[in-house]
Structures are given as structure tokens and as C-alpha cells.
Write a protein that holds these residues in place. Structure first.
Motif, mmCIF file in Angstrom:
data_model
loop_
_atom_site.group_PDB
_atom_site.id
_atom_site.type_symbol
_atom_site.label_atom_id
_atom_site.label_comp_id
_atom_site.label_asym_id
_atom_site.label_seq_id
_atom_site.Cartn_x
_atom_site.Cartn_y
_atom_site.Cartn_z
ATOM 1 N N ASP A 250 0.853 -1.182 0.000
ATOM 2 C CA ASP A 250 0.000 0.000 0.000
ATOM 3 C C ASP A 250 0.887 1.228 0.000
ATOM 4 O OD1 ASP A 250 -2.835 0.013 -0.167
ATOM 5 O OD2 ASP A 250 -2.933 -1.137 1.703
ATOM 6 N N ILE A 252 0.890 4.778 1.662
ATOM 7 C CA ILE A 252 0.234 5.376 2.813
ATOM 8 C C ILE A 252 0.605 6.858 2.898
ATOM 9 C CG2 ILE A 252 -0.068 5.247 5.327
ATOM 10 C CD1 ILE A 252 -0.988 2.751 3.824
ATOM 11 N N TYR A 253 -0.387 7.680 3.259
ATOM 12 C CA TYR A 253 -0.115 9.079 3.558
ATOM 13 C C TYR A 253 -0.161 9.265 5.063
ATOM 14 C CZ TYR A 253 -0.143 14.131 3.659
ATOM 15 O OH TYR A 253 0.193 15.433 3.912
ATOM 16 N N ASP A 254 0.960 9.746 5.619
ATOM 17 C CA ASP A 254 1.085 9.945 7.055
ATOM 18 C C ASP A 254 0.650 11.375 7.405
ATOM 19 O OD1 ASP A 254 1.734 9.915 9.698
ATOM 20 O OD2 ASP A 254 3.902 9.703 9.422
ATOM 21 N N ASN A 255 -0.587 11.502 7.861
ATOM 22 C CA ASN A 255 -1.122 12.806 8.246
ATOM 23 C C ASN A 255 -0.738 13.072 9.698
ATOM 24 O OD1 ASN A 255 -2.660 15.073 8.893
ATOM 25 N ND2 ASN A 255 -4.348 14.464 7.563
ATOM 26 N N THR A 260 -3.172 10.302 11.790
ATOM 27 C CA THR A 260 -3.726 9.159 11.064
ATOM 28 C C THR A 260 -2.829 8.790 9.887
ATOM 29 O OG1 THR A 260 -5.056 10.584 9.630
ATOM 30 C CG2 THR A 260 -6.094 9.770 11.653
ATOM 31 N N LYS A 261 -2.908 7.540 9.491
ATOM 32 C CA LYS A 261 -2.248 7.052 8.283
ATOM 33 C C LYS A 261 -3.302 6.392 7.404
ATOM 34 C CE LYS A 261 2.344 6.217 10.299
ATOM 35 N NZ LYS A 261 3.429 5.213 10.523
ATOM 36 N N THR A 262 -3.445 6.904 6.196
ATOM 37 C CA THR A 262 -4.473 6.390 5.286
ATOM 38 C C THR A 262 -3.848 6.082 3.937
ATOM 39 O OG1 THR A 262 -5.041 8.628 4.557
ATOM 40 C CG2 THR A 262 -6.313 7.709 6.398
ATOM 41 N N ASN A 263 -4.496 5.203 3.178
ATOM 42 C CA ASN A 263 -4.005 4.872 1.836
ATOM 43 C C ASN A 263 -4.688 5.734 0.771
ATOM 44 O OD1 ASN A 263 -6.536 3.745 1.852
ATOM 45 N ND2 ASN A 263 -5.888 1.737 1.061
ATOM 46 N N TYR A 264 -5.139 6.907 1.170
ATOM 47 C CA TYR A 264 -5.779 7.862 0.257
ATOM 48 C C TYR A 264 -5.578 9.268 0.819
ATOM 49 C CZ TYR A 264 -9.348 7.432 3.866
ATOM 50 O OH TYR A 264 -9.997 7.397 5.086
ATOM 51 N N ASN A 266 -7.398 13.186 1.491
ATOM 52 C CA ASN A 266 -8.719 13.632 1.933
ATOM 53 C C ASN A 266 -9.219 14.880 1.222
ATOM 54 O OD1 ASN A 266 -9.483 11.742 3.978
ATOM 55 N ND2 ASN A 266 -7.832 12.578 5.258
ATOM 56 N N ILE A 274 -7.595 5.553 -3.771
ATOM 57 C CA ILE A 274 -6.421 4.959 -3.139
ATOM 58 C C ILE A 274 -5.154 5.372 -3.899
ATOM 59 C CG2 ILE A 274 -7.765 3.025 -2.258
ATOM 60 C CD1 ILE A 274 -6.331 1.245 -4.277
#
Length: 377
Positions: A250, A252-255, A260-264, A266, A274
């Protein structure tokens, strides 16, 4: 300290995490700007590589560090050799050649001009003196426009891997900052055979220097066009003999602000899409049909090298110009928050000065092909 080891089907499962700035440097190189310019389009319909090029022959030379006697040559390598007119950078010196549409020795006038007008450069040590007038009049600079090398080693095919359709080489080791990399190669395009540089078998005998294409000089300078020939889209996940069955990747974007860490992302038109798909690593389903399925496209030799655990993006600048181009044209302000263009326009050390942009992570799991032993560390 507590450690956990997972095993599935006799193969050890290993997690990996690599940040965007940790691309493999000084190891993977385009053979000309033509191949860099066309890389994204050649790979936009995976699993098919839409390249009309087939490189049939190549010789790769690096600086000789040892007291070697075999496969040693002198050379003078040129940045602009073989480049088509729009990619000729010292345009004050070189004119469009007789065959200017694809890279070859006649695409611009450099090869003819230096071989006919500067015969003394067949002695590599004489090159700086021979070009001294051009250094003053046209800013033709040693270690930038050209690189003379008295002792260069011809690498064996086992010391590098050639992608003969996409026009890049991967060395089996990282080059030191002061090492030179130069090549000669021959390829077919549209039924025609083209050549860049001179092969050791072309009749340039004895101590006479070969004229080659410069891929890396002794000076690291992102403002010099050879900087763009070093690929910055290949990542080492520390694996060998990777099995596609248990492989997961994946982006991942490390906000950091939100924790939070998401694969998309915002925001903007990419909100919710994704990042694998944004970076064109999810274009296929399990049957290699052109339908994204949310999983990494494991195409050995194109998006991954399963033998040595390299992830290869099908775009030149996944977190730079490609990501910016994925946003709508009226979303420049949003794109500025995410696009990490410094990763491609600066050295690694300089790019680290922008931690607010260094937020992308390649994360996942892999397993080898299995075996009789599981390492407990």
C-alpha cells in the motif's frame, strides 16, 4: 524486547515500510532523456509495455578503482551525445543532425564535431586542454558536459540488468559520488538500427579513447541534465525471491497533524481514491485484465523485481509531477500541500529539508518462496 515471526505455507511473512525519500540512488539510470520522456506513456497500459524500442547490444563502463588489467579502456563521455534536438542542452554548440528524431550518434552534431575537430581527445588526458577554448566561449565544462576517464572498467553482463524496452540499466551496486558511468548501445526502432557511442569492437584500438554517452559524472548537481537520468522511482524493500501470493503493498499518507495514516488523500478531486491507483500501481485485476481491484499489480520485471525485492513505479516522478498532474488544474493550492517535487529536483539531503512533504510511505508484507528454515533472529 518482544518479536513476532509469522509463517504461512512454509514461508516467513515479513513487514516492510519505506519512505518516499528512500529511493535507491546512483544505481538505476535511463540511457537517454528520450527514454525518460517516454517512460510514463510506454507503461500506461499494463501489463503491455508499449515501447517500439528493442535494445540489442550495450557496453557499460564505470571508473576503475582496482589495479585491473582486463576489460580496461580509456574514454571520453559526453552529456549531449546522441540526444535528439529538444534534449540537447548546450544548444549553442551542437546543431540538429541528419537523423534527429530518436537518440543516435547523428541526432545532433556533437559526435561528428568532436571526432573530426578534436582528434587529440583520443588521448583522454588531452580532452580538458582540447576543450579549453569551448569552456571559455560556450561554458563547455569538464565533469558537466563531458568526462574524460583514463581507466574505465567494462562491466560484465552479470554486473547490471538492462531493460531493453524501457531503456534503463540497473547496476548491482550503488556508485560512489565520484564515479563515472558511461555507455554505448545499439537498438532498433521502426525497423531501423541506431547506435549511441562507440563499442570496444568498433575499431578504436590500443590506448585510443572511446567516445561514449555520459550517464553520471563525478559531480552531483541537480541543475545539470544528467541528474534526471538517475531514476528516483525504484525502492528496495529488503526482500529476495518475493512470492506474489503473499505480497501486499500500500502507499500510505502519514497525516501527522491528524495522527492518522491512510491509503488515500482527503482533499480535492483525489479525495478517497487509493494512492496505489493514483500512482498507477493498481491498473489490473488478478487476471491482468485492465480493471483496478485495490491491490498492487505484481508484474515481474515491470512493477517489481521479485528476485531482489525492488518496487518499480510505472511513472518517473510518482510523488512529484505525476501527483500534481493527477489533481485538477484549478487545485494548485491543494496540490502544493502534497506534491513532493523537491524529491526529484534536489539531492536527498536537500529534499529532507521539507519534512512537511515527506509523508508518503510504501508499506506492506512479503514472503519468500518458502524453504526448510525460518529465521527466529
Amino acid at each position: 524486547q518482544s518479536n513476532t515471526v509469522e509463517s504461512q505455507g512454509g514461508a516467513q511473512i515479513t513487514e516492510f515500510e519505506v519512505r518516499a525519500n528512500d529511493y535507491e540512488e546512483d544505481r538505476h539510470f535511463f540511457l537517454s532523456h528520450f527514454f525518460r520522456d517516454n517512460y510514463d506513456s510506454y507503461l500506461d497500459q499494463l501489463p503491455v509495455v508499449r515501447s517500439p524500442v528493442n535494445i540489442q547490444r550495450i557496453e557499460v563502463y564505470v571508473t576503475s578503482r582496482q589495479n585491473e588489467t582486463e576489460n580496461i579502456r580509456s574514454l571520453v563521455a559526453f552529456m549531449d551525445l546522441g540526444e535528439i534536438p529538444q534534449d540537447v542542452f548546450n544548444s549553442g554548440l551542437w546543431e540538429p543532425g541528419s537523423a534527429p528524431t530518436v537518440p543516435n550518434n547523428q541526432a545532433n552534431s556533437l559526435y561528428t564535431d568532436v571526432t573530426s575537430g578534436f582528434p587529440q581527445i583520443r588521448d583522454a588526458g588531452e580532452a580538458p586542454g582540447a576543450f579549453s577554448a569551448l569552456a571559455t566561449s560556450d561554458n563547455f565544462i569538464n565533469s558537466q558536459d563531458y568526462e574524460p576517464l583514463g581507466r574505465a572498467k567494462l562491466l560484465s553482463p552479470s554486473e547490471y540488468k538492462l531493460n531493453n524496452q524501457l531503456g534503463y540499466i540497473s547496476l548491482d551496486r550503488e556508485l560512489a559520488p565520484d564515479e563515472v558511468l558511461a555507455v554505448a548501445y545499439q537498438y532498433t526502432y521502426g525497423g531501423q538500427v541506431y547506435q549511441i557511442g562507440e563499442f570496444s569492437t568498433d575499431g578504436i584500438t590500443g590506448d585510443n579513447a572511446l567516445i561514449l554517452k555520459l550517464l553520471k559524472s563525478t559531480v552531483t548537481n541537480p541543475r545539470v541534465p544528467t541528474w534526471d537520468l538517475m531514476m528516483k522511482n525504484i525502492y528496495n524493500i529488503g526482500a529476495y525471491q518475493v512470492s506474489p501470493e503473499n505480497f501486499r503493498l500500500d502507499i500510505i499518507y502519514d497525516n501527522v497533524e491528524a495522527g492518522t495514516k491512510t491509503n488515500y488523500l482527503n482533499e480535492g478531486s483525489l479525495a478517497g481514491e487509493i494512492l496505489l491507483r493514483v500512482c498507477r500501481l493498481d491498473q489490473l485485476n488478478n487476471n491482468n485484465d485492465p480493471f483496478p481491484d485495490g491491490y498492487f499489480d505484481f508484474v515481474d520485471g515491470t512493477t517489481v523485481n521479485r528476485n531482489n525485492g525492488r518496487i518499480i513505479f510505472p511513472v518517473v516522478e510518482p510523488f512529484g509531477s505525476h501527483l500534481r498532474g493527477s489533481f485538477r488544474s484549478n487545485e494548485a493550492e491543494i496540490a502544493d500541500k502534497y506534491v513532493y517535487q523537491q524529491l526529484y529536483d534536489s539531492t536527498k539531503q536537500a529534499a529532507l529539508q521539507f519534512p512537511e512533504l515527506n509523508r508518503f510511505i510504501l508499506g506492506g508484507t512479503y514472503s519468500g518462496d518458502g524453504g526448510d528454515f525460518i529465521s527466529l533472529n
